[in-house]
Design an enzyme around this catalytic site. Sequence first.
Site, mmCIF file in Angstrom:
data_model
loop_
_atom_site.group_PDB
_atom_site.id
_atom_site.type_symbol
_atom_site.label_atom_id
_atom_site.label_comp_id
_atom_site.label_asym_id
_atom_site.label_seq_id
_atom_site.Cartn_x
_atom_site.Cartn_y
_atom_site.Cartn_z
ATOM 1 N N CYS A 9 -37.503 34.215 -3.564
ATOM 2 C CA CYS A 9 -36.819 33.328 -4.471
ATOM 3 C C CYS A 9 -37.200 33.396 -5.797
ATOM 4 O O CYS A 9 -38.210 33.998 -6.245
ATOM 5 C CB CYS A 9 -37.116 31.902 -3.752
ATOM 6 S SG CYS A 9 -38.650 31.488 -3.725
ATOM 7 N N GLY A 37 -32.767 36.000 -5.143
ATOM 8 C CA GLY A 37 -32.572 35.339 -3.886
ATOM 9 C C GLY A 37 -30.971 35.092 -3.895
ATOM 10 O O GLY A 37 -30.314 34.545 -4.644
ATOM 11 N N ASN A 112 -41.959 29.451 -5.216
ATOM 12 C CA ASN A 112 -41.814 30.938 -4.980
ATOM 13 C C ASN A 112 -42.907 31.284 -4.246
ATOM 14 O O ASN A 112 -43.978 30.937 -4.989
ATOM 15 C CB ASN A 112 -41.356 31.627 -6.147
ATOM 16 C CG ASN A 112 -41.285 33.101 -6.015
ATOM 17 O OD1 ASN A 112 -41.203 33.792 -4.780
ATOM 18 N ND2 ASN A 112 -41.658 33.791 -7.098
ATOM 19 N N GLY A 113 -43.057 31.836 -3.059
ATOM 20 C CA GLY A 113 -44.361 32.488 -2.694
ATOM 21 C C GLY A 113 -44.439 31.963 -1.413
ATOM 22 O O GLY A 113 -43.664 31.636 -0.354
ATOM 23 N N TYR A 255 -39.804 46.493 -8.686
ATOM 24 C CA TYR A 255 -38.362 46.399 -7.924
ATOM 25 C C TYR A 255 -37.834 44.979 -8.263
ATOM 26 O O TYR A 255 -36.698 44.913 -8.630
ATOM 27 C CB TYR A 255 -38.550 46.589 -5.990
ATOM 28 C CG TYR A 255 -37.243 46.140 -5.485
ATOM 29 C CD1 TYR A 255 -35.990 46.995 -5.619
ATOM 30 C CD2 TYR A 255 -37.154 45.207 -4.910
ATOM 31 C CE1 TYR A 255 -35.046 46.585 -4.982
ATOM 32 C CE2 TYR A 255 -36.129 44.854 -3.812
ATOM 33 C CZ TYR A 255 -34.888 45.672 -4.051
ATOM 34 O OH TYR A 255 -33.742 45.347 -3.469
#
Length: 473
Positions: A9, A37, A112-113, A255
């Site tokens: 995300c 996301g 996020n995580g 990436y």
Amino acid sequence: MFDKIHEECGVFGIFEKNKSDVTKSVYFGLYALQHRGQESCGIAVCDDGVFSQRKAEGLVSEVFDREELERLGRGNIAVGHVRYSTTGGNNHNNIQPLVIRHVKGNMALVHNGNLVNASAIRKEFEMSGAIFHGTSDTEAIAYTIVKARLSSNSTEEAIEKAMYDIKGAYSCIVMTATKLIAFRDPDGFRPLCIGKTPDGAYVISSETCALDSVGAVFLRDVKAGEIVVVSGEGLKSIDTHCTGKNNICIFEYIYFSRPDSVIEGKSVHRARINAGRILAERFPIPADVVIGVPDSGLDSALGYSQQSGIPYGTGFIKNKYIGRSFIQPSQNQRESAVRIKLNAISETVRNKRVIMIDDSIVRGTTCARIVGLLRDAGAKEVHVRISAPPFRHSCYFGTDIDSEENLIACRYNTDGIRDYIGADSLAFLPVEELPGLTGSNKFCCGCFTGEYPVDVSGAGGKNKFDSPIHNNS
């Protein structure tokens, strides 16, 4: 269908002193973070202490049309989220922002995580009577903060207490009736940065590219372990949990992040160029053209070309109009389905020795199909170079890496993988060369080495809870 790694995300938040179109600002920010996301998204807005929100499955442009943005209206604080889930069903309760209404007020959280102790936190709350509506780590974070808030004078004080209990990777933004609060885990696994617009609004974002989308100037990164509080009084920092660590996920550079972003002071574009240069130095081979697999392989291909002197070419055209509604094909239709998303340019590769740069190989099926596209387009030789080491271990910090039994590097050596994908040669970026991407050795690369910065013994497998789980945000 395409065995690529996914980030889970992206988060975005904005604080204006006066009421304005903060909803549209978050919309633009999420649009810039769409690559992080593509399964679902949401926005929550605060207008004089009243929270409004909209969240649903789909791309940002699918979920938020003009009418939805107008319905959310104006305010002075807003947060937003784009999400990709790793496993599990379509549970609407996992879509963020997560809005919690508790005895001391309202709170909206985006995250996020991944936590490594989410299941333990969840069990503790459930045993005391709490009811979880979803299956994400984010709900465990929210409950932990709310519990601490009951005995705290402020939300930031509650977050400071909660951070002693939550373990793992988290870059979060919390919106209250009067504040925008950002906080990041003490290891700094996931990026988070601060910007400011010309009219004085503070912006928090997963990446700097989203700051650019709303005209904000980058101020600095949120430090690992830091709590940043934005209110009418300005910006305040709480550094109780700051230890000076920095274990940013190295795959952010390889990436995840957009090439125009700067993460921890390092250009993502430059890191990928460096990866290509290293591959050319370590694994040279005679060839006629260097091409990259869109999108993250393109910069590395350019770096390989610059270092080797072999001409750079555009080898593939990527269809950018396939959204989440794209129909998943049956097994015997997958070959043609790859061509819908990606197609080789025969003019570039026909009768040539081709070096193809990609960012990773997960299960190997997609890479094999892409090599097949080049063969069908007339490539005489296909030499594959990967700008990351082989994936051999799971990630517990927010990256959707398959379980080890499905990772091709856990079943074959490099020669075996080369044969599986049908290439003439294959080489991966060596682990020891990773510092050459950013000029730093401060990062997490546990998915390559199996060595993690924090204890992951209690993290569990891909499905940490009894129900199908979206492993986070």
